[in-house]
Scaffold this active site. Structure first.
Site, PDB file in Angstrom:
ATOM      1  CG  ASP A 191     -54.237 -14.549  18.070  1.00 41.37           C
ATOM      2  OD1 ASP A 191     -53.036 -14.324  18.314  1.00 41.37           O
ATOM      3  OD2 ASP A 191     -54.794 -14.191  17.009  1.00 41.37           O
ATOM      4  CG  HIS A 210     -52.402 -12.413  13.068  1.00 35.75           C
ATOM      5  ND1 HIS A 210     -53.447 -11.615  13.493  1.00 35.75           N
ATOM      6  CD2 HIS A 210     -51.343 -11.579  12.874  1.00 35.75           C
ATOM      7  CE1 HIS A 210     -53.037 -10.358  13.544  1.00 35.75           C
ATOM      8  NE2 HIS A 210     -51.771 -10.309  13.185  1.00 35.75           N
ATOM      9  CG  ASP A 258     -58.500 -16.430  17.992  1.00 38.81           C
ATOM     10  OD1 ASP A 258     -58.815 -15.233  18.127  1.00 38.81           O
ATOM     11  OD2 ASP A 258     -57.890 -16.864  16.998  1.00 38.81           O
ATOM     12  CD  GLU A 270     -56.830 -16.842  13.194  1.00 39.18           C
ATOM     13  OE1 GLU A 270     -57.085 -16.026  12.272  1.00 39.18           O
ATOM     14  OE2 GLU A 270     -56.478 -16.484  14.335  1.00 39.18           O
TER      15      GLU A 270
END
Length: 307
Positions: free
Chosen positions: A252, A247, A107, A109
């Site tokens: 996540d 998030h 994951d 960001e």
């Protein structure tokens, strides 16, 4: 590491290596003839041709030097273009049992949703899953070397103050590649994370990431057709998985890994137990639905596009 069972990296494809692939697809070649053709240097001194060939093919396992000194394509790389090369790798491992594969659930960001518009990674997590268990977690903030828009900070709770002293992606790559290589790349909306990861790796190292990918959104559509939505929140809620740190890359990725394990178990109960069977299932088209016209301009990130 078996390249057919997970992702791997190799130097970026160039015009010269593509010409070499095409030339050697006809059979082995003497180094002088090979360099003469691909570099337009007919009759180059042998020592120069040898040096150029070794420099050009370093780190590219599809090019090997035969016992007689000529260069040829390795057996696994016989096709002369990357698309066929990838198809052969996938076909070769189609019977791999899903429970015997290892997975790395990723994951990211980011500062926005468009890597081609120079958005960058601000946090990355990679969770290794083997034998149905989480065995390793790699997680780090990343200095994107550009501002983080306020609406992105509100979504992810990642601010510039948090990343300004974090390592840049080129310093993160060695540790990240260690957990990626040899494992099937998995993510919730895998295309998003794959594009950012591969773009950053290529920019930092000149290498390309290749190999098997798996999207848990697509899996959920087949395994959990009864769900109205396949967001990470909905899938996790169905399986009773708590998302700690929504998030954020680590929270996540861990939740996605736990959902992956449950979906693989459900697939096994339904008789889908090999990589080839899973790919066939994922390619099965659902009922027809009205096509939506894609937007003409890139959309801003106002939600988590990976989940």
């Amino acid at each position: 590491m078996e390249l057919t069972r997970g992702v791997y990296s190799e130097p970026e494809v160039t015009l010269l290596t593509t010409r070499a692939l095409n030339y050697l697809s006809a059979g082995p070649a003497d180094v002088v003839d090979l360099i003469g053709h691909i570099c337009s240097l007919p009759g180059a001194p042998r020592i120069v041709a040898e040096h150029m060939a070794h420099a050009m093919f370093a780190g590219r396992p599809q090019f090997v030097r035969a016992a007689d000194g000529r260069w040829r394509l390795a057996d696994v790389a016989a096709p002369s273009y990357p698309a066929a090369h990838g198809r052969q790798r996938n076909a070769a491992g189609a019977t791999d049992a899903l429970h015997e594969l290892s997975y790395v659930v990723v994951d990211t960001e980011t500062t926005g949703g468009s890597h081609w518009l120079h958005d960058k990674i601000t946090e990355v997590a990679a969770v290794v899953v083997k034998n149905g268990e989480i065995v390793e977690i790699f997680e780090t903030l990343v200095n994107p070397q550009r501002p983080i828009p306020p609406f992105v900070s509100r979504l992810t709770n990642i601010t510039w103050d948090m990343v300004k002293d974090a390592p840049t992606f080129d310093r993160v790559v060695p540790g990240l590649m260690r957990v990626l290589e040899g494992n099937v790349f998995v993510a919730h909306n895998a295309n998003f994370d794959w594009r950012f990861i591969t773009s950053e790796i290529t920019h930092s190292t000149g290498h390309q990431l290749r190999g098997r990918r798996l999207c848990t959104v697509k899996m959920a559509r087949k395994v959990l057709p009864q769900l109205s939505r396949r967001s990470l929140d909905h899938v996790a809620r169905y399986y009773g998985v708590e998302i700690r740190g929504r998030h954020r890359a680590g929270g996540d990725a861990i939740a996605t890994a736990k959902c992956l394990v449950r979906m693989l178990s459900d697939l096994a109960d339904r008789g889908c137990g090999t990589w080839g069977e899973l790919q066939t299932l994922l390619r099965t088209q659902p009922g027809r639905r009205k096509n939506r016209r894609p937007p003409g301009m890139p959309m801003p990130v106002t939600r988590d596009t990976t989940a």
